[in-house]
Write a protein that holds these residues in place. Structure first.
Motif, PDB file in Angstrom:
ATOM      1  N   GLY A   1       0.793  -1.225   0.000  1.00 18.15           N
ATOM      2  CA  GLY A   1       0.000   0.000   0.000  1.00 18.15           C
ATOM      3  C   GLY A   1       0.820   1.267   0.000  1.00 18.15           C
ATOM      4  N   GLN A   2       2.104   1.176   0.296  1.00 16.22           N
ATOM      5  CA  GLN A   2       2.948   2.361   0.269  1.00 16.22           C
ATOM      6  C   GLN A   2       3.489   2.607  -1.137  1.00 16.22           C
ATOM      7  OE1 GLN A   2       5.763   1.423   3.497  1.00 16.22           O
ATOM      8  NE2 GLN A   2       4.783   3.044   4.700  1.00 16.22           N
ATOM      9  N   VAL A   3       3.800   3.870  -1.414  1.00 12.60           N
ATOM     10  CA  VAL A   3       4.233   4.288  -2.750  1.00 12.60           C
ATOM     11  C   VAL A   3       5.474   5.169  -2.595  1.00 12.60           C
ATOM     12  CG1 VAL A   3       3.605   5.590  -4.820  1.00 12.60           C
ATOM     13  CG2 VAL A   3       1.869   4.229  -3.624  1.00 12.60           C
ATOM     14  N   TYR A   4       6.476   4.914  -3.401  1.00 12.18           N
ATOM     15  CA  TYR A   4       7.660   5.767  -3.379  1.00 12.18           C
ATOM     16  C   TYR A   4       7.317   7.145  -3.970  1.00 12.18           C
ATOM     17  CZ  TYR A   4      10.496   1.718  -2.156  1.00 12.18           C
ATOM     18  OH  TYR A   4      11.023   0.638  -1.509  1.00 12.18           O
ATOM     19  N   ASP A   5       7.819   8.168  -3.345  1.00 12.35           N
ATOM     20  CA  ASP A   5       7.514   9.551  -3.734  1.00 12.35           C
ATOM     21  C   ASP A   5       8.343   9.950  -4.959  1.00 12.35           C
ATOM     22  OD1 ASP A   5       6.801  12.183  -3.905  1.00 12.35           O
ATOM     23  OD2 ASP A   5       7.799  12.813  -2.055  1.00 12.35           O
ATOM     24  N   SER A   6       7.782   9.771  -6.133  1.00 13.36           N
ATOM     25  CA  SER A   6       8.481  10.133  -7.369  1.00 13.36           C
ATOM     26  C   SER A   6       8.284  11.602  -7.723  1.00 13.36           C
ATOM     27  CB  SER A   6       7.994   9.257  -8.528  1.00 13.36           C
ATOM     28  OG  SER A   6       6.603   9.406  -8.721  1.00 13.36           O
ATOM     29  N   ASN A   7       7.161  12.181  -7.310  1.00  9.88           N
ATOM     30  CA  ASN A   7       6.877  13.570  -7.691  1.00  9.88           C
ATOM     31  C   ASN A   7       7.909  14.540  -7.140  1.00  9.88           C
ATOM     32  OD1 ASN A   7       4.657  12.900  -9.154  1.00  9.88           O
ATOM     33  ND2 ASN A   7       3.145  13.668  -7.697  1.00  9.88           N
ATOM     34  N   ARG A   8       8.266  14.377  -5.859  1.00 11.48           N
ATOM     35  CA  ARG A   8       9.210  15.311  -5.270  1.00 11.48           C
ATOM     36  C   ARG A   8      10.589  15.159  -5.895  1.00 11.48           C
ATOM     37  NH1 ARG A   8       9.654  13.679  -0.513  1.00 11.48           N
ATOM     38  NH2 ARG A   8      11.691  14.318   0.243  1.00 11.48           N
ATOM     39  N   ALA A   9      10.974  13.927  -6.194  1.00 11.00           N
ATOM     40  CA  ALA A   9      12.257  13.711  -6.876  1.00 11.00           C
ATOM     41  C   ALA A   9      12.247  14.382  -8.244  1.00 11.00           C
ATOM     42  CB  ALA A   9      12.518  12.211  -7.017  1.00 11.00           C
ATOM     43  N   MET A  10      11.150  14.221  -8.962  1.00 15.51           N
ATOM     44  CA  MET A  10      11.025  14.818 -10.297  1.00 15.51           C
ATOM     45  C   MET A  10      11.040  16.338 -10.226  1.00 15.51           C
ATOM     46  SD  MET A  10       7.871  14.271 -12.978  1.00 15.51           S
ATOM     47  CE  MET A  10       6.646  14.950 -11.835  1.00 15.51           C
ATOM     48  N   LEU A  11      10.269  16.906  -9.318  1.00 12.14           N
ATOM     49  CA  LEU A  11      10.140  18.362  -9.251  1.00 12.14           C
ATOM     50  C   LEU A  11      11.410  19.016  -8.714  1.00 12.14           C
ATOM     51  CD1 LEU A  11       6.448  18.481  -8.123  1.00 12.14           C
ATOM     52  CD2 LEU A  11       7.365  19.477 -10.224  1.00 12.14           C
ATOM     53  N   ASN A  12      12.151  18.340  -7.862  1.00 11.32           N
ATOM     54  CA  ASN A  12      13.447  18.877  -7.449  1.00 11.32           C
ATOM     55  C   ASN A  12      14.356  19.074  -8.658  1.00 11.32           C
ATOM     56  OD1 ASN A  12      14.288  19.487  -4.634  1.00 11.32           O
ATOM     57  ND2 ASN A  12      13.294  17.532  -4.192  1.00 11.32           N
ATOM     58  N   VAL A  13      14.339  18.100  -9.569  1.00 13.34           N
ATOM     59  CA  VAL A  13      15.151  18.209 -10.784  1.00 13.34           C
ATOM     60  C   VAL A  13      14.631  19.327 -11.674  1.00 13.34           C
ATOM     61  CG1 VAL A  13      15.847  17.031 -12.899  1.00 13.34           C
ATOM     62  CG2 VAL A  13      15.850  15.793 -10.726  1.00 13.34           C
ATOM     63  N   LEU A  14      13.322  19.365 -11.893  1.00 13.09           N
ATOM     64  CA  LEU A  14      12.731  20.364 -12.782  1.00 13.09           C
ATOM     65  C   LEU A  14      12.942  21.781 -12.248  1.00 13.09           C
ATOM     66  CD1 LEU A  14       9.427  18.474 -13.639  1.00 13.09           C
ATOM     67  CD2 LEU A  14      11.368  18.872 -15.172  1.00 13.09           C
ATOM     68  N   LEU A  15      12.819  21.968 -10.953  1.00 13.55           N
ATOM     69  CA  LEU A  15      13.042  23.287 -10.371  1.00 13.55           C
ATOM     70  C   LEU A  15      14.508  23.696 -10.456  1.00 13.55           C
ATOM     71  CD1 LEU A  15      10.668  22.899  -7.319  1.00 13.55           C
ATOM     72  CD2 LEU A  15      10.472  24.668  -9.076  1.00 13.55           C
ATOM     73  N   ALA A  16      15.402  22.733 -10.262  1.00 14.26           N
ATOM     74  CA  ALA A  16      16.830  23.035 -10.411  1.00 14.26           C
ATOM     75  C   ALA A  16      17.147  23.416 -11.848  1.00 14.26           C
ATOM     76  CB  ALA A  16      17.675  21.841  -9.972  1.00 14.26           C
ATOM     77  N   GLN A  17      16.560  22.696 -12.814  1.00 11.48           N
ATOM     78  CA  GLN A  17      16.765  23.043 -14.221  1.00 11.48           C
ATOM     79  C   GLN A  17      16.262  24.443 -14.536  1.00 11.48           C
ATOM     80  OE1 GLN A  17      14.799  19.887 -16.370  1.00 11.48           O
ATOM     81  NE2 GLN A  17      16.567  18.530 -16.274  1.00 11.48           N
ATOM     82  N   ALA A  18      15.214  24.860 -13.820  1.00 12.18           N
ATOM     83  CA  ALA A  18      14.651  26.194 -14.024  1.00 12.18           C
ATOM     84  C   ALA A  18      15.366  27.256 -13.190  1.00 12.18           C
ATOM     85  CB  ALA A  18      13.163  26.187 -13.686  1.00 12.18           C
ATOM     86  N   GLN A  19      16.531  26.911 -12.610  1.00 14.09           N
ATOM     87  CA  GLN A  19      17.367  27.853 -11.869  1.00 14.09           C
ATOM     88  C   GLN A  19      16.673  28.376 -10.616  1.00 14.09           C
ATOM     89  OE1 GLN A  19      20.636  28.688 -12.641  1.00 14.09           O
ATOM     90  NE2 GLN A  19      20.509  27.096 -14.177  1.00 14.09           N
TER      91      GLN A  19
END
Length: 420
Positions: free
Chosen positions: A208-226
Motif C-alpha cells: 500500500g505504500q508508494v515511493y515519492d516520485s513527484n518530489r524527486a522529479m520536481l526537485n530536478v525540474l526546479l533546479a533546471q529552471a534555476q
C-alpha cells in the motif's frame, strides 16, 4: 509577492490555454538583483540591459588564411610578375602598414594591414619560384575582410534585460571582455508532497505504500529552471500538518509548489486548507492528464500573498501540469520572456477513440523510418505510468470528441521545449 489575479474561482474546468495565459499574466517578476561572475551566469536572467563596451570586431581583420594586398598593386604589375610577400601578420599582431608594391601573408583573425583592400584565400594563390604571389578567380575589393564594428558598435545594445543567458550569450559577453553581469536573484520555491502512503526512495516498502516520485522529479525540474528549492518533504494527509507546512513555506519562499491531495475526495485536504489560508484563482483544467491542477495563494494582504501551484498526485499529470502551466509561471516570475508553445503537425501512426470533455495529451515517440515523423504511442497512457513519459518525444494533443485516425495529422508539442 502579489499575484494580481482576480480572487474568483473559475466555475467548471478552465481551458488549458486560458489557464496558461492567466498564470503568465498573474506573475509579478522578482525585483532582487545580484551580480554573477560570467562562469556562474548561464541559465540566469539578465536584470539590466548591457551595452557593448567595444566595437566588434575591434579592427578590420581577415576572415581566413590567405594574402592581404592592395588590388591596384596586383593589377599594376606586368603579366606573370606577381607580388612579393613583404609582411607576415599572425592573429594577435598589431596593425601594420602595408608597403606599396607587395602583399602580406595573413591568418584568420589577424588585423588587415593599413593600405590593403582585399584578402585572397590561400586556396586561390600560387607561389612562383621567387616566392611571388599569383592570384586566381574573381577579385573584388573588400573581399574576406571583417570590418571594424560590423557586428556591434561600442555603445550599442548588446543584450536586453530579461534575456535568459545561454552559452552563446555568455560567449558574446566574454568577447567584449565582460566578466560579471547583473542578474535576477534566484526564485525561492518551497516544495512539498502530500500523502500518507508516500515514502522516500530507498526506504523499505510495505503493501500500500508508494515511493515519492513527484518530489524527486520536481526537485530536478526546479533546479533546471534555476530555482532554489526548500524541500519540505512529505506532509501527512490531514489539515494540521498542511497548515504548519504552508505557514513555514509562506514565510520562507517566493512561491509554493505542492503535489497530491488537490482533488475533491474526502482525503484531499489541500484545497480546503489553501482556501482557509488564502484562496484559489482557479481549480481544474480541461486537460488529460492534469485536470486537478490548481492555482492559488497564501495570505490575505494583497501586497504579501505567496502564489501557490498545486499539482496532481499522479506523476504524469504532475509532469504535464508543470510543463504546460507551472513552468511558464516560473519563467514569468523570473522576469523571462515566456516563449510561445512550439507546435507542429504530425501524422498519427495509430487509431483510437477520442477524449470526451477535455483535451488529451498523448505521450508519443516519433518514428522517422519513413523519412517524415510519425507519432506512435510511447506506452501506456495512464496518468500514473511514468514509463511512457520517460520514453516520449512529445505530446500529441487531441481535442474533445476527436477520434485519432491513423495517417491523420494532429498538433504535436515537443517535450524538449520544456527543458529549461
Amino acid at each position: 509577492m502579489n499575484c494580481q489575479c482576480a480572487d474568483i474561482v473559475t466555475p467548471g474546468l478552465l481551458d488549458l490555454f486560458a489557464a496558461r495565459r492567466r498564470l503568465i499574466d498573474a506573475a509579478t517578476p522578482l525585483s532582487g538583483v545580484e551580480t554573477a561572475p560570467l562562469e556562474q551566469a548561464p541559465g540566469r536572467v539578465l536584470a539590466e540591459a548591457v551595452v557593448a563596451p567595444l566595437d566588434m570586431p575591434g579592427v578590420d581583420n581577415s576572415a581566413m588564411d590567405g594574402y592581404a594586398l592592395r588590388l591596384a598593386d596586383y593589377q599594376g604589375v606586368p603579366p606573370g610578375e606577381g607580388l612579393p610577400i613583404l609582411q607576415r601578420v599572425p592573429a594577435g599582431a598589431g596593425v601594420m602598414l602595408l608597403p606599396p608594391g607587395g602583399c602580406a601573408r595573413i591568418f584568420t583573425g589577424a588585423p588587415v594591414p593599413m593600405g590593403a583592400d582585399i584578402v585572397v584565400p590561400q586556396e586561390r594563390v600560387t607561389l612562383d619560384q621567387r616566392g611571388h604571389v599569383h592570384l586566381e578567380g574573381n577579385l573584388v575589393v573588400g573581399a574576406n575582410i571583417r570590418r571594424q564594428g560590423e557586428e556591434t558598435r561600442a555603445g550599442a545594445p548588446l543584450l536586453e534585460a530579461g534575456e535568459y543567458l545561454t552559452a552563446a550569450s555568455i560567449a558574446l559577453l566574454a568577447s567584449h571582455g565582460i566578466s560579471a553581469v547583473p542578474v535576477k536573484r534566484r526564485l525561492r520555491v518551497a516544495l512539498l508532497s502530500t500523502g500518507d502512503e508516500l515514502i522516500a526512495p530507498g526506504a523499505e516498502r510495505s503493501p500500500g505504500q508508494v515511493y515519492d516520485s513527484n518530489r524527486a522529479m520536481l526537485n530536478v525540474l526546479l533546479a533546471q529552471a534555476q530555482c532554489d528549492v526548500l524541500d519540505l518533504g512529505v506532509i501527512a494527509d490531514s489539515p494540521q500538518p498542511l497548515h504548519q507546512a504552508f505557514d513555514h513555506a509562506q514565510t520562507m519562499a517566493d512561491v509554493v509548489v505542492c503535489t497530491g491531495g488537490v482533488s475533491v475526495g474526502e482525503e484531499d485536504h489541500v484545497r480546503p486548507v489553501i482556501e482557509q489560508r488564502g484562496g484559489l484563482h482557479f481549480h481544474g483544467v480541461a486537460m488529460k492528464p492534469g485536470k486537478p491542477f490548481a492555482f492559488g495563494y497564501l495570505g490575505s494582504a494583497p501586497s504579501s500573498t505567496t502564489p501557490l501551484i498545486a499539482l496532481p498526485g499522479n506523476p504524469v499529470a504532475s509532469l504535464v501540469g508543470w510543463q504546460l502551466l507551472a513552468l511558464p509561471f516560473i519563467h514569468a516570475l523570473q522576469g523571462r520572456e515566456v516563449a510561445a508553445l512550439q507546435c507542429f503537425p504530425v501524422k498519427a501512426g495509430f487509431s483510437q477513440r477520442g477524449p470526451q470533455g477535455r483535451s488529451e495529451l498523448l505521450r508519443v515517440a516519433l518514428d522517422w523510418s519513413s523519412g517524415a515523423p510519425v507519432a506512435q504511442l510511447a506506452g501506456g497512457q495512464g496518468s500514473h505510468m511514468l514509463s511512457a513519459a520517460s520514453q516520449a518525444d512529445g505530446y500529441l494533443m487531441i481535442t474533445p470528441a476527436t477520434d485519432v485516425a491513423e495517417g491523420s495529422t494532429y498538433h504535436y508539442y515537443p517535450i524538449n521545449q520544456f527543458a529549461a
